[in-house]
Design a protein around this motif. Structure first.
Motif, PDB file in Angstrom:
ATOM      1  N   GLU A  57       0.823  -1.216   0.000  1.00 11.30           N
ATOM      2  CA  GLU A  57       0.000   0.000   0.000  1.00 11.30           C
ATOM      3  C   GLU A  57       0.858   1.268   0.000  1.00 11.30           C
ATOM      4  O   GLU A  57       0.468   2.282  -0.573  1.00 11.30           O
ATOM      5  CB  GLU A  57      -0.943   0.008   1.205  1.00 11.30           C
ATOM      6  CG  GLU A  57      -2.180  -0.838   1.007  1.00 11.30           C
ATOM      7  CD  GLU A  57      -3.056  -0.359  -0.146  1.00 11.30           C
ATOM      8  OE1 GLU A  57      -3.535   0.791  -0.128  1.00 11.30           O
ATOM      9  OE2 GLU A  57      -3.254  -1.144  -1.088  1.00 11.30           O
ATOM     10  N   ASN A  58       2.021   1.216   0.612  1.00 11.22           N
ATOM     11  CA  ASN A  58       2.893   2.386   0.655  1.00 11.22           C
ATOM     12  C   ASN A  58       3.463   2.692  -0.734  1.00 11.22           C
ATOM     13  O   ASN A  58       3.456   3.848  -1.174  1.00 11.22           O
ATOM     14  CB  ASN A  58       4.012   2.180   1.676  1.00 11.22           C
ATOM     15  CG  ASN A  58       4.705   3.474   2.022  1.00 11.22           C
ATOM     16  OD1 ASN A  58       4.124   4.544   1.935  1.00 11.22           O
ATOM     17  ND2 ASN A  58       5.951   3.377   2.425  1.00 11.22           N
ATOM     18  N   TYR A  61       1.358   4.514  -3.421  1.00  7.79           N
ATOM     19  CA  TYR A  61       1.280   5.980  -3.400  1.00  7.79           C
ATOM     20  C   TYR A  61       2.637   6.678  -3.468  1.00  7.79           C
ATOM     21  O   TYR A  61       2.737   7.788  -3.959  1.00  7.79           O
ATOM     22  CB  TYR A  61       0.534   6.438  -2.145  1.00  7.79           C
ATOM     23  CG  TYR A  61      -0.870   5.883  -2.093  1.00  7.79           C
ATOM     24  CD1 TYR A  61      -1.861   6.379  -2.930  1.00  7.79           C
ATOM     25  CD2 TYR A  61      -1.198   4.843  -1.237  1.00  7.79           C
ATOM     26  CE1 TYR A  61      -3.143   5.861  -2.917  1.00  7.79           C
ATOM     27  CE2 TYR A  61      -2.484   4.319  -1.203  1.00  7.79           C
ATOM     28  CZ  TYR A  61      -3.455   4.827  -2.041  1.00  7.79           C
ATOM     29  OH  TYR A  61      -4.722   4.313  -2.027  1.00  7.79           O
ATOM     30  N   LEU A 126      -4.477  10.815  -2.072  1.00 10.52           N
ATOM     31  CA  LEU A 126      -3.645  10.140  -1.081  1.00 10.52           C
ATOM     32  C   LEU A 126      -4.466   9.854   0.171  1.00 10.52           C
ATOM     33  O   LEU A 126      -5.238  10.707   0.618  1.00 10.52           O
ATOM     34  CB  LEU A 126      -2.448  11.016  -0.715  1.00 10.52           C
ATOM     35  CG  LEU A 126      -1.421  11.210  -1.824  1.00 10.52           C
ATOM     36  CD1 LEU A 126      -0.532  12.410  -1.548  1.00 10.52           C
ATOM     37  CD2 LEU A 126      -0.579   9.948  -1.950  1.00 10.52           C
ATOM     38  N   TRP A 129      -3.538   8.438   6.051  1.00  8.01           N
ATOM     39  CA  TRP A 129      -2.499   7.771   6.836  1.00  8.01           C
ATOM     40  C   TRP A 129      -1.112   7.889   6.200  1.00  8.01           C
ATOM     41  O   TRP A 129      -0.107   7.671   6.853  1.00  8.01           O
ATOM     42  CB  TRP A 129      -2.816   6.288   7.063  1.00  8.01           C
ATOM     43  CG  TRP A 129      -3.008   5.494   5.802  1.00  8.01           C
ATOM     44  CD1 TRP A 129      -4.203   5.189   5.206  1.00  8.01           C
ATOM     45  CD2 TRP A 129      -1.994   4.925   4.965  1.00  8.01           C
ATOM     46  NE1 TRP A 129      -3.996   4.472   4.046  1.00  8.01           N
ATOM     47  CE2 TRP A 129      -2.652   4.286   3.879  1.00  8.01           C
ATOM     48  CE3 TRP A 129      -0.603   4.883   5.024  1.00  8.01           C
ATOM     49  CZ2 TRP A 129      -1.956   3.626   2.868  1.00  8.01           C
ATOM     50  CZ3 TRP A 129       0.081   4.225   4.012  1.00  8.01           C
ATOM     51  CH2 TRP A 129      -0.597   3.605   2.948  1.00  8.01           C
ATOM     52  N   HIS A 130      -1.047   8.236   4.917  1.00  9.06           N
ATOM     53  CA  HIS A 130       0.229   8.211   4.200  1.00  9.06           C
ATOM     54  C   HIS A 130       1.096   9.421   4.558  1.00  9.06           C
ATOM     55  O   HIS A 130       0.603  10.529   4.755  1.00  9.06           O
ATOM     56  CB  HIS A 130       0.000   8.161   2.689  1.00  9.06           C
ATOM     57  CG  HIS A 130       1.170   7.619   1.949  1.00  9.06           C
ATOM     58  ND1 HIS A 130       2.245   8.398   1.622  1.00  9.06           N
ATOM     59  CD2 HIS A 130       1.452   6.370   1.522  1.00  9.06           C
ATOM     60  CE1 HIS A 130       3.143   7.651   1.002  1.00  9.06           C
ATOM     61  NE2 HIS A 130       2.678   6.414   0.935  1.00  9.06           N
ATOM     62  N   GLU A 131       2.420   9.188   4.605  1.00  3.81           N
ATOM     63  CA  GLU A 131       3.377  10.253   4.936  1.00  3.81           C
ATOM     64  C   GLU A 131       3.285  11.439   3.981  1.00  3.81           C
ATOM     65  O   GLU A 131       3.462  12.583   4.386  1.00  3.81           O
ATOM     66  CB  GLU A 131       4.806   9.702   4.931  1.00  3.81           C
ATOM     67  CG  GLU A 131       5.113   8.797   6.091  1.00  3.81           C
ATOM     68  CD  GLU A 131       6.539   8.259   6.045  1.00  3.81           C
ATOM     69  OE1 GLU A 131       7.390   8.828   5.341  1.00  3.81           O
ATOM     70  OE2 GLU A 131       6.781   7.252   6.727  1.00  3.81           O
TER      71      GLU A 131
END
Length: 147
Positions: A57-58, A61, A126, A129-131
């Protein structure tokens, strides 16, 4: 498992391994290689790049490849040349496709994706939760390269 990277060179640039990073499941990070992009003619560092091995998942994105070319060296297609060298390493890891992402406003990065033959998938939102989302960006362009 990390492979030898001394073959990542062409007539103009080579990739000098800076470090590797093991998988970090808690953060959602896959194993990664980090490189300095060096010009062959004079051993000047012109940028950096990295390759993230695998898909999750990381990387959906953030992508499998990242690159930065230092300001004085932009316009020489060093990023696209570095990506093509990273494809050699990608194949060693038996990956048949990679994702590259960039900010929708980053025209230079989008052109790099076109130069290397990446297919534009679209602009996606996005997840919170994504950075990248936490840094302030809300969308990313996704490209795919089939090797």
């Amino acid at each position: 498992m990390f492979f030898d990277t001394t073959d990542l060179k062409d007539k103009e640039i080579y990739l000098r391994l800076s470090k590797t990073a093991e998988e970090n499941k808690d953060k959602g990070y896959v194993p990664a290689y980090y490189f300095t992009i060096v010009r062959c003619a004079d051993n000047v560092e012109v940028g950096s790049c990295d390759l993230r091995i695998g898909h999750n998942e990381n990387t959906k994105y953030a992508g499998n490849i990242g690159y930065e070319i230092y300001e004085p060296f932009r316009g020489n297609r060093y990023a696209s040349k570095a990506c093509k060298l990273l494809f050699i390493l990608t194949k060693k890891h038996m990956m048949n496709e990679i994702i590259i992402t960039c900010s929708p406003e980053n025209i230079e990065s989008r052109k790099t994706c076109e130069y290397i033959g990446a297919e534009f998938i679209g602009i996606v939102g996005l997840p919170s939760w994504h950075e990248i989302y936490k840094s302030g960006r809300r969308n990313t362009c996704q490209y795919i390269v089939r090797l």
